[in-house]
Design a protein around this motif. Structure first.
Motif, PDB file in Angstrom:
ATOM      1  N   GLY A  41       0.572  -1.243  -0.103  1.00 32.43           N
ATOM      2  CA  GLY A  41      -0.035  -0.117  -0.013  1.00 32.43           C
ATOM      3  C   GLY A  41       0.732   1.208   0.004  1.00 32.43           C
ATOM      4  N   GLN A  42       2.176   1.148  -0.126  1.00 34.03           N
ATOM      5  CA  GLN A  42       2.802   2.573  -0.252  1.00 34.03           C
ATOM      6  C   GLN A  42       2.897   3.093  -1.273  1.00 34.03           C
ATOM      7  N   ASN A  43       3.469   4.217  -1.712  1.00 35.16           N
ATOM      8  CA  ASN A  43       3.371   5.176  -2.770  1.00 35.16           C
ATOM      9  C   ASN A  43       4.418   5.303  -3.614  1.00 35.16           C
ATOM     10  N   ARG A  44       5.291   4.267  -4.160  1.00 31.21           N
ATOM     11  CA  ARG A  44       6.498   4.549  -4.372  1.00 31.21           C
ATOM     12  C   ARG A  44       6.482   5.123  -5.727  1.00 31.21           C
ATOM     13  N   ARG A  45       7.447   6.135  -6.162  1.00 28.54           N
ATOM     14  CA  ARG A  45       7.231   6.641  -7.633  1.00 28.54           C
ATOM     15  C   ARG A  45       7.433   5.705  -8.762  1.00 28.54           C
ATOM     16  N   TRP A  46       6.744   4.733  -8.915  1.00 30.27           N
ATOM     17  CA  TRP A  46       7.223   3.856  -9.906  1.00 30.27           C
ATOM     18  C   TRP A  46       7.024   4.481 -11.363  1.00 30.27           C
ATOM     19  N   GLN A  47       6.025   5.361 -11.493  1.00 28.58           N
ATOM     20  CA  GLN A  47       5.542   5.938 -12.918  1.00 28.58           C
ATOM     21  C   GLN A  47       6.620   6.919 -13.285  1.00 28.58           C
ATOM     22  N   ASP A  48       7.606   7.592 -12.342  1.00 34.83           N
ATOM     23  CA  ASP A  48       8.596   8.338 -12.382  1.00 34.83           C
ATOM     24  C   ASP A  48       9.708   7.952 -13.011  1.00 34.83           C
ATOM     25  N   VAL A  49      10.217   6.554 -12.977  1.00 37.63           N
ATOM     26  CA  VAL A  49      11.508   6.090 -13.277  1.00 37.63           C
ATOM     27  C   VAL A  49      11.124   5.580 -14.645  1.00 37.63           C
ATOM     28  N   PRO A  50      12.107   5.347 -15.332  1.00 40.00           N
ATOM     29  CA  PRO A  50      12.423   4.560 -16.746  1.00 40.00           C
ATOM     30  C   PRO A  50      11.902   3.131 -16.692  1.00 40.00           C
ATOM     31  N   VAL A  51      11.459   2.677 -17.775  1.00 44.44           N
ATOM     32  CA  VAL A  51      11.227   1.331 -17.838  1.00 44.44           C
ATOM     33  C   VAL A  51      12.355   0.578 -18.324  1.00 44.44           C
ATOM     34  N   VAL A  52      13.066   1.070 -19.081  1.00 44.72           N
ATOM     35  CA  VAL A  52      14.401   0.627 -19.726  1.00 44.72           C
ATOM     36  C   VAL A  52      15.761   1.325 -19.435  1.00 44.72           C
ATOM     37  N   HIS A  53      16.621   0.761 -19.231  1.00 48.43           N
ATOM     38  CA  HIS A  53      17.919   1.269 -19.115  1.00 48.43           C
ATOM     39  C   HIS A  53      18.514   0.982 -20.481  1.00 48.43           C
ATOM     40  N   PRO A  54      18.630   2.224 -21.159  1.00 47.75           N
ATOM     41  CA  PRO A  54      19.316   2.142 -22.640  1.00 47.75           C
ATOM     42  C   PRO A  54      20.576   1.262 -22.843  1.00 47.75           C
ATOM     43  N   GLN A  55      20.834   0.339 -23.869  1.00 51.95           N
ATOM     44  CA  GLN A  55      21.996  -0.368 -23.913  1.00 51.95           C
ATOM     45  C   GLN A  55      23.156   0.647 -24.200  1.00 51.95           C
ATOM     46  N   ALA A  56      22.903   1.719 -24.843  1.00 55.23           N
ATOM     47  CA  ALA A  56      23.906   2.692 -24.928  1.00 55.23           C
ATOM     48  C   ALA A  56      24.629   3.177 -23.840  1.00 55.23           C
ATOM     49  N   PHE A  57      23.774   3.513 -22.917  1.00 52.93           N
ATOM     50  CA  PHE A  57      24.210   3.866 -21.620  1.00 52.93           C
ATOM     51  C   PHE A  57      25.034   3.082 -20.862  1.00 52.93           C
ATOM     52  N   THR A  58      24.699   1.733 -20.880  1.00 52.87           N
ATOM     53  CA  THR A  58      25.223   0.678 -20.140  1.00 52.87           C
ATOM     54  C   THR A  58      26.533   0.433 -20.770  1.00 52.87           C
ATOM     55  N   ALA A  59      26.748   0.628 -22.014  1.00 50.20           N
ATOM     56  CA  ALA A  59      27.794   0.093 -22.698  1.00 50.20           C
ATOM     57  C   ALA A  59      28.853   1.174 -22.508  1.00 50.20           C
ATOM     58  N   GLU A  60      28.411   2.491 -22.423  1.00 52.18           N
ATOM     59  CA  GLU A  60      29.131   3.849 -21.997  1.00 52.18           C
ATOM     60  C   GLU A  60      29.794   3.551 -20.636  1.00 52.18           C
ATOM     61  N   PHE A  61      28.977   3.191 -19.796  1.00 55.68           N
ATOM     62  CA  PHE A  61      29.370   3.039 -18.540  1.00 55.68           C
ATOM     63  C   PHE A  61      30.447   1.981 -18.385  1.00 55.68           C
ATOM     64  N   ALA A  62      30.185   0.923 -19.018  1.00 53.11           N
ATOM     65  CA  ALA A  62      31.154  -0.431 -18.979  1.00 53.11           C
ATOM     66  C   ALA A  62      32.447   0.003 -19.400  1.00 53.11           C
ATOM     67  N   ALA A  63      32.286   0.667 -20.350  1.00 58.60           N
ATOM     68  CA  ALA A  63      33.672   1.135 -21.312  1.00 58.60           C
ATOM     69  C   ALA A  63      34.488   2.170 -20.334  1.00 58.60           C
ATOM     70  N   TRP A  64      33.758   2.966 -19.916  1.00 64.08           N
ATOM     71  CA  TRP A  64      34.476   3.840 -18.826  1.00 64.08           C
ATOM     72  C   TRP A  64      35.151   3.127 -17.641  1.00 64.08           C
ATOM     73  N   CYS A  65      34.368   2.220 -16.956  1.00 60.79           N
ATOM     74  CA  CYS A  65      35.087   1.550 -15.969  1.00 60.79           C
ATOM     75  C   CYS A  65      36.448   0.469 -16.692  1.00 60.79           C
ATOM     76  N   LEU A  66      36.215   0.116 -17.716  1.00 58.10           N
ATOM     77  CA  LEU A  66      37.401  -0.675 -18.176  1.00 58.10           C
ATOM     78  C   LEU A  66      38.424   0.220 -18.440  1.00 58.10           C
ATOM     79  N   GLU A  67      38.131   1.290 -18.905  1.00 61.67           N
ATOM     80  CA  GLU A  67      39.515   2.185 -19.134  1.00 61.67           C
ATOM     81  C   GLU A  67      39.894   2.840 -18.037  1.00 61.67           C
ATOM     82  N   ASN A  68      39.255   3.004 -16.901  1.00 64.82           N
ATOM     83  CA  ASN A  68      39.694   3.571 -15.791  1.00 64.82           C
ATOM     84  C   ASN A  68      40.006   2.734 -14.731  1.00 64.82           C
ATOM     85  N   GLY A  69      39.950   1.359 -14.887  1.00 69.94           N
ATOM     86  CA  GLY A  69      40.271   0.351 -13.978  1.00 69.94           C
ATOM     87  C   GLY A  69      39.509  -0.061 -12.986  1.00 69.94           C
TER      88      GLY A  69
END
Length: 419
Positions: A41-69
């Protein structure tokens, strides 16, 4: 002569980034909050958050982590929110989109991060045979905070299915992650099941699990069910920070100063490094992306934190980014090792090998150091000290190798050390 295996590989404080709640394309938290609101019965803001995390963002994040160790753990929930198995067609996506994400994960994420399931759904407990909710519709992180020990076989089959699905998509897990409170009151049986499941599915003799976060000054790396005869054990990774990268909702405050201030004078990570305790960061995937692609609150904070850590430890002589599997395996190997000193000699038997296993010995500076008859390379500084090398300073010799199980010979010109 005093000699011991150092607590940490290369005698450096381990850094690691634990990422929870991640999975293939879906923002798991959209479905979690939506469905959980109907339960409590709580009112968490589920409609405010995205349904999908774009693959392009995930790839960018992962590449940055790889580059920075940056190294750590990345969850992949196998049946996110009970919607469907990631090794089968999923709603919203084509098979090509799923295959492309999995390829990206194998190429960009796994070099830097362990993969683990965060149990099967991260929401309701499903029957592993039918993928239908169990009677009473228990949730993994609530009703299963205490595992049903009288039905341990059911827990085993659920964990096994979660790990098998990841293997089937080319992402063999190194361990398992608790969704929320899962197994928090049942750690002994949880550790036992982790060992049994991973041994069966992947053959891993030393898997780990992640459940706990601790705020105190001492952070352990517990070893469960070590068996010297078989060379097996289960490790536990314990996080040492709260989540200040947007938290599990994905829309909370993100704060780099909590981890390390801009001038490096304080912060939780600085405290842990000063105390020489494992600096394991807990985070949630939805916080890195935030509410939209222009948000990226958690990712921006991580970039600040990594840059500040680099300034705090510019030559990398004090800290070492590692995956949890590396940290826990080292702890297990160290706990199982048999160290014996006789007439200036030290014999070390290893039931389990480990990467960068590091021995410290009080001794005058040697001219040469050899491992199994082969010379190791002398490092000019602590920063340059690495695997198959040695460094001496102030009467202390450090020597590191990627050690296999068994007995080996480690020697230098003013003594003999047997492994």
């Amino acid at each position: 002569m005093q000699a011991e295996i150092t607590r940490f590989a290369l005698d450096r404080v381990p850094l690691s980034l634990i990422i929870d709640d991640s999975t293939l394309l879906y923002n798991l938290n959209y479905f979690w909050m939506r469905d959980r609101n109907l339960v409590d019965g709580q009112n968490r803001r589920w409609q405010d958050v995205p349904v999908v995390h774009p693959q392009a963002f995930t790839a960018e994040f992962a590449a940055w982590c790889l580059e920075n160790g940056v190294r750590g753990k990345f969850s992949v929930v196998p049946v996110p929110a009970g919607i469907g198995r990631i090794d089968k067609p999923l709603p919203l996506f084509t098979r090509g989109q799923q295959a492309d994400w999995l390829r990206m994960c194998r190429e960009l994420i796994t070099p830097s991060f362990d993969i683990t399931p965060e149990m099967l759904t991260h929401t309701r407990v499903l029957d592993p045979d039918t993928l239908q909710p169990l009677t009473g519709e228990p949730w993994e992180q609530y009703e299963w905070e205490t595992l049903p020990e009288q039905n341990a076989d059911l827990v085993y089959r659920i964990m096994r299915l979660a790990c098998q699905i990841l293997c089937d998509v080319g992402l063999p897990p190194e361990g398992v992650t608790s969704p929320g409170g899962f197994a928090g009151n049942s750690l002994p049986i949880y550790a036992q099941l982790t060992g049994a499941v991973l041994s069966k599915v992947t053959g891993n003799a030393c898997p780990y699990f992640f459940k706990r976060i601790e705020d105190g000054p001492a952070i352990e790396t517990p070893v469960w069910y070590a068996d010297v005869e078989s060379g097996t054990a289960v490790g536990e990774i314990i996080a040492a920070t709260q989540d200040h990268t947007g938290s599990w909702e994905g829309y909370r405050q993100a704060d780099a100063d909590y981890y390390i201030r801009e001038d490096g004078s304080g912060g939780r990570l600085v405290e842990l490094i000063r105390l020489r305790q494992p600096a394991i960061m807990c985070s949630h995937w939805q916080g890195f992306y935030g509410l939209h692609d222009g948000d990226r609150r958690g990712f921006r904070v991580l970039q600040q934190v990594v840059e500040r850590l680099r300034t705090h430890d510019p030559d990398g002589s004090r800290t070492l980014w590692q995956k949890p599997s590396q940290i826990t395996r080292y702890a297990c190997a160290r706990s199982m090792a048999n160290l014996e000193s006789v007439e200036g000699q030290v014999r070390l038997n290893l039931p389990m090998g480990a990467e960068n296993l590091t021995l410290a010995a009080e001794t005058p500076c040697p001219a040469t150091v050899r491992f199994d008859g082969k010379p190791l390379e002398q490092a000019a500084s602590r920063a340059a000290f690495g695997a198959h090398g040695w460094f001496w300073e102030g009467g202390l010799l450090l020597a590191a190798v990627n050690a296999t199980a068994g007995n080996h010979v480690f020697e230098w010109d003013n003594g003999l050390l047997r492994w």
